[in-house]
Scaffold this active site. Structure first.
Site, PDB file in Angstrom:
ATOM      1  N   PHE A 187      -4.597   2.168  14.698  1.00 22.21           N
ATOM      2  CA  PHE A 187      -4.952   3.269  13.758  1.00 22.21           C
ATOM      3  C   PHE A 187      -6.007   2.661  12.712  1.00 22.21           C
ATOM      4  O   PHE A 187      -5.947   1.448  12.468  1.00 22.21           O
ATOM      5  CB  PHE A 187      -3.688   3.921  12.898  1.00 22.21           C
ATOM      6  CG  PHE A 187      -3.096   4.885  13.493  1.00 22.21           C
ATOM      7  CD1 PHE A 187      -2.981   6.330  12.955  1.00 22.21           C
ATOM      8  CD2 PHE A 187      -2.601   4.872  14.895  1.00 22.21           C
ATOM      9  CE1 PHE A 187      -2.496   7.420  13.426  1.00 22.21           C
ATOM     10  CE2 PHE A 187      -1.833   6.096  15.579  1.00 22.21           C
ATOM     11  CZ  PHE A 187      -1.747   7.094  14.723  1.00 22.21           C
ATOM     12  N   LYS A 215       9.865 -15.710 -11.365  1.00 18.34           N
ATOM     13  CA  LYS A 215       9.293 -14.583 -11.822  1.00 18.34           C
ATOM     14  C   LYS A 215       8.137 -15.102 -12.691  1.00 18.34           C
ATOM     15  O   LYS A 215       8.403 -15.905 -13.696  1.00 18.34           O
ATOM     16  CB  LYS A 215       9.963 -13.441 -12.649  1.00 18.34           C
ATOM     17  CG  LYS A 215       9.213 -12.362 -13.469  1.00 18.34           C
ATOM     18  CD  LYS A 215       9.965 -11.564 -14.203  1.00 18.34           C
ATOM     19  CE  LYS A 215       9.107 -10.514 -14.743  1.00 18.34           C
ATOM     20  NZ  LYS A 215       9.750  -9.613 -15.547  1.00 18.34           N
ATOM     21  N   PRO A 269      -2.447 -12.204   9.794  1.00 12.84           N
ATOM     22  CA  PRO A 269      -2.889 -12.187  11.085  1.00 12.84           C
ATOM     23  C   PRO A 269      -2.980 -10.676  11.276  1.00 12.84           C
ATOM     24  O   PRO A 269      -2.441  -9.673  11.158  1.00 12.84           O
ATOM     25  CB  PRO A 269      -1.418 -12.672  11.876  1.00 12.84           C
ATOM     26  CG  PRO A 269      -0.350 -12.494  10.963  1.00 12.84           C
ATOM     27  CD  PRO A 269      -0.860 -12.750   9.632  1.00 12.84           C
ATOM     28  N   ASP A 270      -4.121 -10.590  12.536  1.00 14.12           N
ATOM     29  CA  ASP A 270      -4.286  -9.046  12.808  1.00 14.12           C
ATOM     30  C   ASP A 270      -3.442  -8.743  14.193  1.00 14.12           C
ATOM     31  O   ASP A 270      -3.417  -9.365  15.094  1.00 14.12           O
ATOM     32  CB  ASP A 270      -5.634  -8.964  13.292  1.00 14.12           C
ATOM     33  CG  ASP A 270      -6.177  -7.729  13.679  1.00 14.12           C
ATOM     34  OD1 ASP A 270      -5.385  -7.015  14.542  1.00 14.12           O
ATOM     35  OD2 ASP A 270      -7.313  -7.296  13.387  1.00 14.12           O
ATOM     36  N   ILE A 271      -2.280  -8.093  13.896  1.00 14.19           N
ATOM     37  CA  ILE A 271      -1.218  -7.848  14.819  1.00 14.19           C
ATOM     38  C   ILE A 271      -1.823  -7.217  16.118  1.00 14.19           C
ATOM     39  O   ILE A 271      -1.551  -7.975  17.025  1.00 14.19           O
ATOM     40  CB  ILE A 271       0.059  -7.002  13.955  1.00 14.19           C
ATOM     41  CG1 ILE A 271       0.501  -7.713  12.888  1.00 14.19           C
ATOM     42  CG2 ILE A 271       1.019  -6.895  15.126  1.00 14.19           C
ATOM     43  CD1 ILE A 271       1.686  -6.936  12.072  1.00 14.19           C
ATOM     44  N   VAL A 272      -2.242  -6.259  15.951  1.00 13.57           N
ATOM     45  CA  VAL A 272      -2.984  -5.623  17.325  1.00 13.57           C
ATOM     46  C   VAL A 272      -3.519  -6.429  17.975  1.00 13.57           C
ATOM     47  O   VAL A 272      -3.588  -6.329  19.109  1.00 13.57           O
ATOM     48  CB  VAL A 272      -3.229  -3.813  16.944  1.00 13.57           C
ATOM     49  CG1 VAL A 272      -4.370  -4.167  16.333  1.00 13.57           C
ATOM     50  CG2 VAL A 272      -3.404  -3.349  18.209  1.00 13.57           C
ATOM     51  N   ASP A 277      -3.611  -6.678   4.493  1.00 14.49           N
ATOM     52  CA  ASP A 277      -4.825  -7.751   5.225  1.00 14.49           C
ATOM     53  C   ASP A 277      -4.793  -9.197   4.682  1.00 14.49           C
ATOM     54  O   ASP A 277      -5.127  -9.835   5.159  1.00 14.49           O
ATOM     55  CB  ASP A 277      -6.370  -7.199   5.005  1.00 14.49           C
ATOM     56  CG  ASP A 277      -6.660  -5.849   5.677  1.00 14.49           C
ATOM     57  OD1 ASP A 277      -6.112  -5.606   6.774  1.00 14.49           O
ATOM     58  OD2 ASP A 277      -7.185  -5.001   4.995  1.00 14.49           O
ATOM     59  N   ASN A 290       0.784  -1.341  -0.041  1.00 10.36           N
ATOM     60  CA  ASN A 290      -0.072   0.036   0.126  1.00 10.36           C
ATOM     61  C   ASN A 290       0.933   1.303   0.043  1.00 10.36           C
ATOM     62  O   ASN A 290       2.286   1.068   0.067  1.00 10.36           O
ATOM     63  CB  ASN A 290      -1.065   0.018   1.293  1.00 10.36           C
ATOM     64  CG  ASN A 290      -0.151  -0.204   2.489  1.00 10.36           C
ATOM     65  OD1 ASN A 290       0.500   0.847   2.943  1.00 10.36           O
ATOM     66  ND2 ASN A 290      -0.304  -1.297   3.338  1.00 10.36           N
ATOM     67  N   LYS A 334     -13.911  -1.044  14.674  1.00  2.00           N
ATOM     68  CA  LYS A 334     -12.463  -1.712  15.011  1.00  2.00           C
ATOM     69  C   LYS A 334     -12.083  -1.543  16.472  1.00  2.00           C
ATOM     70  O   LYS A 334     -11.463  -2.356  16.854  1.00  2.00           O
ATOM     71  CB  LYS A 334     -11.457  -0.754  14.006  1.00  2.00           C
ATOM     72  CG  LYS A 334     -11.528  -1.269  12.739  1.00  2.00           C
ATOM     73  CD  LYS A 334     -10.357  -0.604  11.996  1.00  2.00           C
ATOM     74  CE  LYS A 334     -10.160  -0.996  10.386  1.00  2.00           C
ATOM     75  NZ  LYS A 334      -8.914  -0.343   9.906  1.00  2.00           N
TER      76      LYS A 334
END
Length: 414
Positions: free
Chosen positions: A327, A290, A309-312, A280, A211, A341
């Site tokens: 955030f 390649k 994985p959702d880190i936080v 995500d 991103n 969230k």
């Protein structure tokens, strides 16, 4: 510990129902070692008596500009010179308008006009008054003039309305005073872990999913936490930013690498601030060579994705005592999605920002965020990312202080 020992604060109180909170604000500042001189407007004296503030500060409260005894020595000028910081809490819409207009028709406005010290105002008013065009214009003028805006918070108001306009709590204001006058003390002895930047999820040896995150806000928060006295570990995705002096940096690439590094770092941490824009999803399989484009106009290739994985959320569940801040970078329905969230991730605080606005989105030097907690919301004004970082760290320090006080009170009562 008294981080404000011998620091000189003028506490201005104006005429609003939130004036009752000023007594606790004065008490907290004195408890932190500050010398507090209260200046009250005529309206403020209708809500809380000068005698109350005098008992809490040990100083006679100043109320009149044309006090013959004080003015014999140009008392308002001496007061303006004496102050290292002027805090007006509460600051009514009327006072904000007078200060923005440069009026000096009572002791408080005259002190503000005559001082070279920083000035901070903690607004308190009805939510519709806060949204009124005249108030927005006056607040903008104060910010342009360098006056610090502390709050307001959001929630239920004395009139029964719900919305922005609540004065910040005494602990919040006290922590911001510490952060301003004694910046190395607000998080002294704390270990803060910050994640920053994007992650990259490889498709093949030359391509990846990622991103536009630049890491600027996360690095600014790491610097602000360091300046507040914390030991800081910065877990950084792939960004081109120099390591802040005095900060321990761990470089990672993928979401799983970031989780592993953050999990190791938070073992002895007090605070996790998850600023990183983590991908995500990642490709289910990574090609070892390649992927070559095939001849023909109908060449098409699909990539199967699996969730990262959702880190936080993972670290918050693993470390229940960790003060976690996440955030929420959104492009629509900002507060609705951020509030969801907050509940889903189990964090203490969500910081929401609208990345659809290119002037405050990924890669920009400015930001405008709203802090969401279980009991309300605090919108911060648009500012450069370093200033936003300092405001956020001051707010986190205030929350930690409140939590520590609550634990002490609970222990004393058990």
């Amino acid at each position: 510990m008294q981080p404000l020992r011998n620091r000189r604060v003028v506490l201005g109180i104006t005429g609003g129902i939130a004036a009752y909170k000023s007594a606790e604000t004065a008490r907290r500042l004195v408890g932190l070692g500050a010398e507090v001189q209260v200046v009250m407007t005529r309206g403020a004296q209708q809500f809380v008596t000068p005698l109350t503030l005098q008992a809490l500060t040990g100083r006679a409260v100043r109320t009149d500009l044309l006090d013959a005894d004080a003015e014999a020595a140009m008392g308002h000028i001496e007061l303006a010179r004496w102050a290292e910081l002027v805090v007006v809490a509460p600051a009514t819409a009327h006072f904000i308008g007078r200060l923005a207009g440069g009026l000096a028709d009572d002791l408080l406005t005259t002190t503000c006009m005559a001082t070279a010290a920083p000035i901070a105002v903690a607004p308190a008013m009805n939510q519709q008054m806060w949204k009124a065009p005249a108030t927005r214009r006056n607040v903008g003028l104060l910010e342009h003039d360098g006056v610090r805006l502390w709050g307001p918070g959001e929630g239920e108001q004395a009139c029964g309305d719900i919305g922005a306009g609540r004065m910040l709590e005494a602990d919040d204001i006290a922590a911001r005073v510490v952060a301003l006058l004694q910046p190395g003390a607000a998080l002294a002895g704390r270990h803060v872990v910050v994640t920053a930047g994007p992650t990259r999820e490889p498709i093949d040896p030359v391509r990846y999913i990622s991103n536009h995150s630049s890491g600027k806000q996360g690095f600014a928060i790491a610097r602000a936490a360091r300046d507040a006295g914390a030991r800081v570990t910065l877990v950084a995705g792939p960004v081109e930013l120099p390591t802040p002096v005095g900060v321990d940096r761990v470089d990672v690439v993928s979401a799983r690498e970031m989780l592993a590094a953050a999990r190791s770092a938070v073992k002895d941490a007090d605070v996790l601030i998850a600023v990183a824009a983590v991908a995500d999803y990642r490709p289910e399989t990574v090609a070892t060579q390649k992927l070559k484009k095939q001849p023909g106009a109908d060449d098409c290739r699909s990539v199967e994705l699996v969730a990262n994985p959702d880190i936080v959320a993972t670290l918050t569940a693993e470390r229940p005592g960790l003060f976690s801040v996440a955030f929420a970078a959104e492009t629509e329905r900002l507060l609705e999605h951020a509030r969801a969230k907050l509940e889903r991730k189990g964090v203490a605080m969500i910081v929401a920002n609208d990345v659809s606005d290119a002037t405050i989105g990924f890669g920009s030097d400015a930001n405008r965020v709203t802090i969401l907690e279980a009991d309300g919301e605090i919108p911060l004004p648009r500012d450069d990312k370093d200033a936003v970082a300092r405001e956020l760290i001051a707010h986190i320090a205030a929350r930690l202080e409140r939590r520590a006080v609550a634990r002490t009170d609970n222990a004393a009562g058990s």
